[in-house]
Design a protein around this motif. Structure first.
Motif, PDB file in Angstrom:
ATOM      1  N   ALA A   2      28.938 -28.189 -19.508  1.00 43.03           N
ATOM      2  CA  ALA A   2      29.195 -27.442 -18.197  1.00 43.03           C
ATOM      3  C   ALA A   2      29.592 -27.355 -16.865  1.00 43.03           C
ATOM      4  CB  ALA A   2      28.536 -26.189 -18.384  1.00 43.03           C
ATOM      5  N   VAL A   3      30.627 -27.209 -16.766  1.00 44.01           N
ATOM      6  CA  VAL A   3      29.901 -27.214 -14.410  1.00 44.01           C
ATOM      7  C   VAL A   3      30.054 -25.776 -14.267  1.00 44.01           C
ATOM      8  CG1 VAL A   3      32.083 -27.471 -13.205  1.00 44.01           C
ATOM      9  CG2 VAL A   3      32.543 -28.375 -15.026  1.00 44.01           C
ATOM     10  N   TYR A   4      29.023 -25.538 -13.774  1.00 43.14           N
ATOM     11  CA  TYR A   4      28.734 -24.937 -12.963  1.00 43.14           C
ATOM     12  C   TYR A   4      29.070 -24.338 -11.484  1.00 43.14           C
ATOM     13  CZ  TYR A   4      25.133 -24.146 -17.062  1.00 43.14           C
ATOM     14  OH  TYR A   4      25.263 -23.765 -18.698  1.00 43.14           O
ATOM     15  N   PHE A   5      29.686 -23.465 -11.299  1.00 40.02           N
ATOM     16  CA  PHE A   5      29.685 -23.007  -9.473  1.00 40.02           C
ATOM     17  C   PHE A   5      28.593 -22.709  -8.941  1.00 40.02           C
ATOM     18  CE2 PHE A   5      32.361 -21.442  -6.610  1.00 40.02           C
ATOM     19  CZ  PHE A   5      32.408 -22.157  -5.481  1.00 40.02           C
ATOM     20  N   HIS A   6      27.664 -23.648  -7.505  1.00 41.02           N
ATOM     21  CA  HIS A   6      27.443 -22.223  -7.064  1.00 41.02           C
ATOM     22  C   HIS A   6      27.586 -21.828  -5.717  1.00 41.02           C
ATOM     23  CE1 HIS A   6      24.428 -23.492 -10.532  1.00 41.02           C
ATOM     24  NE2 HIS A   6      25.084 -24.078  -9.482  1.00 41.02           N
ATOM     25  N   GLN A 133      43.879 -34.503  -8.587  1.00 37.37           N
ATOM     26  CA  GLN A 133      43.601 -33.708  -6.584  1.00 37.37           C
ATOM     27  C   GLN A 133      42.196 -34.356  -5.961  1.00 37.37           C
ATOM     28  OE1 GLN A 133      43.773 -29.529  -6.942  1.00 37.37           O
ATOM     29  NE2 GLN A 133      45.393 -30.727  -8.759  1.00 37.37           N
ATOM     30  N   GLN A 134      42.547 -35.686  -6.000  1.00 34.94           N
ATOM     31  CA  GLN A 134      41.619 -36.092  -4.582  1.00 34.94           C
ATOM     32  C   GLN A 134      41.819 -35.700  -3.396  1.00 34.94           C
ATOM     33  OE1 GLN A 134      42.351 -40.607  -4.991  1.00 34.94           O
ATOM     34  NE2 GLN A 134      39.956 -40.881  -4.229  1.00 34.94           N
ATOM     35  N   SER A 144      40.376 -24.702  -7.492  1.00 35.56           N
ATOM     36  CA  SER A 144      41.362 -24.114  -8.374  1.00 35.56           C
ATOM     37  C   SER A 144      40.557 -24.641 -10.013  1.00 35.56           C
ATOM     38  CB  SER A 144      42.696 -25.416  -8.771  1.00 35.56           C
ATOM     39  OG  SER A 144      42.959 -26.083  -8.965  1.00 35.56           O
ATOM     40  N   ASP A 145      40.751 -24.449 -11.253  1.00 41.96           N
ATOM     41  CA  ASP A 145      40.129 -25.121 -12.114  1.00 41.96           C
ATOM     42  C   ASP A 145      40.697 -26.740 -11.920  1.00 41.96           C
ATOM     43  OD1 ASP A 145      39.396 -23.020 -13.248  1.00 41.96           O
ATOM     44  OD2 ASP A 145      40.932 -21.898 -14.371  1.00 41.96           O
ATOM     45  N   ALA A 146      41.235 -26.795 -11.772  1.00 40.21           N
ATOM     46  CA  ALA A 146      41.752 -28.492 -11.530  1.00 40.21           C
ATOM     47  C   ALA A 146      41.053 -28.962 -10.761  1.00 40.21           C
ATOM     48  CB  ALA A 146      43.079 -28.925 -11.239  1.00 40.21           C
ATOM     49  N   GLN A 147      40.496 -28.103  -9.527  1.00 38.44           N
ATOM     50  CA  GLN A 147      40.035 -29.243  -9.127  1.00 38.44           C
ATOM     51  C   GLN A 147      38.472 -29.119  -8.557  1.00 38.44           C
ATOM     52  OE1 GLN A 147      41.277 -26.391  -5.274  1.00 38.44           O
ATOM     53  NE2 GLN A 147      41.411 -27.842  -3.810  1.00 38.44           N
ATOM     54  N   ARG A 148      37.833 -28.170  -9.883  1.00 35.57           N
ATOM     55  CA  ARG A 148      36.563 -27.929 -10.412  1.00 35.57           C
ATOM     56  C   ARG A 148      36.603 -29.191 -11.368  1.00 35.57           C
ATOM     57  NH1 ARG A 148      34.295 -21.752 -10.714  1.00 35.57           N
ATOM     58  NH2 ARG A 148      34.886 -20.879  -8.736  1.00 35.57           N
ATOM     59  N   ASP A 149      37.251 -29.189 -12.211  1.00 35.69           N
ATOM     60  CA  ASP A 149      37.698 -30.317 -12.908  1.00 35.69           C
ATOM     61  C   ASP A 149      37.453 -31.563 -12.474  1.00 35.69           C
ATOM     62  OD1 ASP A 149      37.200 -28.511 -15.470  1.00 35.69           O
ATOM     63  OD2 ASP A 149      39.532 -28.400 -16.039  1.00 35.69           O
ATOM     64  N   TYR A 150      38.133 -31.811 -11.441  1.00 34.29           N
ATOM     65  CA  TYR A 150      38.015 -32.785 -10.863  1.00 34.29           C
ATOM     66  C   TYR A 150      37.112 -33.861 -10.042  1.00 34.29           C
ATOM     67  CZ  TYR A 150      38.961 -36.376  -7.300  1.00 34.29           C
ATOM     68  OH  TYR A 150      39.132 -37.639  -6.849  1.00 34.29           O
ATOM     69  N   ALA A 151      36.428 -32.063  -9.364  1.00 33.28           N
ATOM     70  CA  ALA A 151      35.574 -32.659  -8.744  1.00 33.28           C
ATOM     71  C   ALA A 151      34.125 -33.397  -9.755  1.00 33.28           C
ATOM     72  CB  ALA A 151      35.006 -31.410  -7.833  1.00 33.28           C
ATOM     73  N   ALA A 152      33.626 -32.049 -11.144  1.00 30.20           N
ATOM     74  CA  ALA A 152      32.852 -32.631 -12.274  1.00 30.20           C
ATOM     75  C   ALA A 152      32.946 -33.606 -13.090  1.00 30.20           C
ATOM     76  CB  ALA A 152      32.941 -31.383 -12.941  1.00 30.20           C
ATOM     77  N   SER A 153      33.926 -34.331 -12.464  1.00 31.00           N
ATOM     78  CA  SER A 153      34.300 -36.009 -13.178  1.00 31.00           C
ATOM     79  C   SER A 153      34.396 -36.972 -12.439  1.00 31.00           C
ATOM     80  CB  SER A 153      35.891 -35.939 -13.705  1.00 31.00           C
ATOM     81  OG  SER A 153      36.833 -35.736 -12.559  1.00 31.00           O
TER      82      SER A 153
END
Length: 206
Positions: A2-6, A133-134, A144-153
């Protein structure tokens, strides 16, 4: 997984002991000018945590900075030089000790000049990540969801890469050389912050 956002800090107790993978997202590549927007961190057990800092943030993040400054935890980066500078400039801590997968790649994968994170993950792990999204706007009110997914990856694979690259460094007899480079990186980051980002102080020229 999971990806958690704070917002503004990492909750206490969400990371297991041991090495953590770390990355940052900023408004650009000039540390003094381009504020720190997001710090990504993972303990390698399947979850990623994103800590977002708002415009005008005081960057008071005691839980996050305690982890980043913990000398008992290795911090795994890809191109640590940039992230160390951003973290020290905005959060006020030296985020080491360091393992940099980009430096380790350059010391072991001498058969190629492709040392980007995407290249490493493709070759060593057989997986593909998107870098779309770099260069996006990390300072907006909503990620965005795409930014969150990119950052997590960007932190998801670093523990696995470190294990492979540590084996290759040992195989090629370059572990000590790599460690010396890693140990110097916080100083190299401070030189960047202090104005020597574009200068090779070891060069004969100048």
């Amino acid at each position: 997984m999971a990806v958690y956002f704070h917002e503004e800090d990492l909750p206490a107790g969400v990371l297991a002991p041991g090495a953590v993978a770390v990355d940052t997202e900023t408004m650009g590549l000039v540390t003094h000018r381009d504020r720190l927007c997001v710090v990504q961190i993972s303990d390698g057990n399947g979850d990623e945590h994103l800590v977002r800092f708002a415009p005008g943030s005081a960057y008071h993040a005691p839980n996050l900075t305690a982890v980043l400054a913990d000398p008992a935890r290795i911090k795994i980066y890809h191109f640590a030089r940039f992230d160390l500078a951003a973290i020290e400039h905005y959060l006020g801590v030296e985020a080491g000790p360091v393992f940099c997968t980009k430096i380790a790649s350059k010391l072991t994968r001498t058969y190629t000049d492709r040392h980007g994170l995407k290249n490493l993950i493709q070759e060593l792990l057989g997986q593909d990540i998107s870098k779309q999204q770099q260069s996006s706007d990390w300072g907006g009110a909503v990620l965005s969801d795409a930014q969150r997914d990119y950052a997590a990856s960007d932190v998801r694979f670093l523990h696995r890469l470190m294990a492979i690259l540590q084996d290759r460094l040992a195989r090629e007899g370059r572990t000590a050389t790599a460690q010396a480079c890693f140990d110097f990186l916080p100083t190299r980051a401070r030189l960047d912050i202090a104005g020597w980002a574009d200068k090779d102080i070891f060069s004969h020229e100048g």
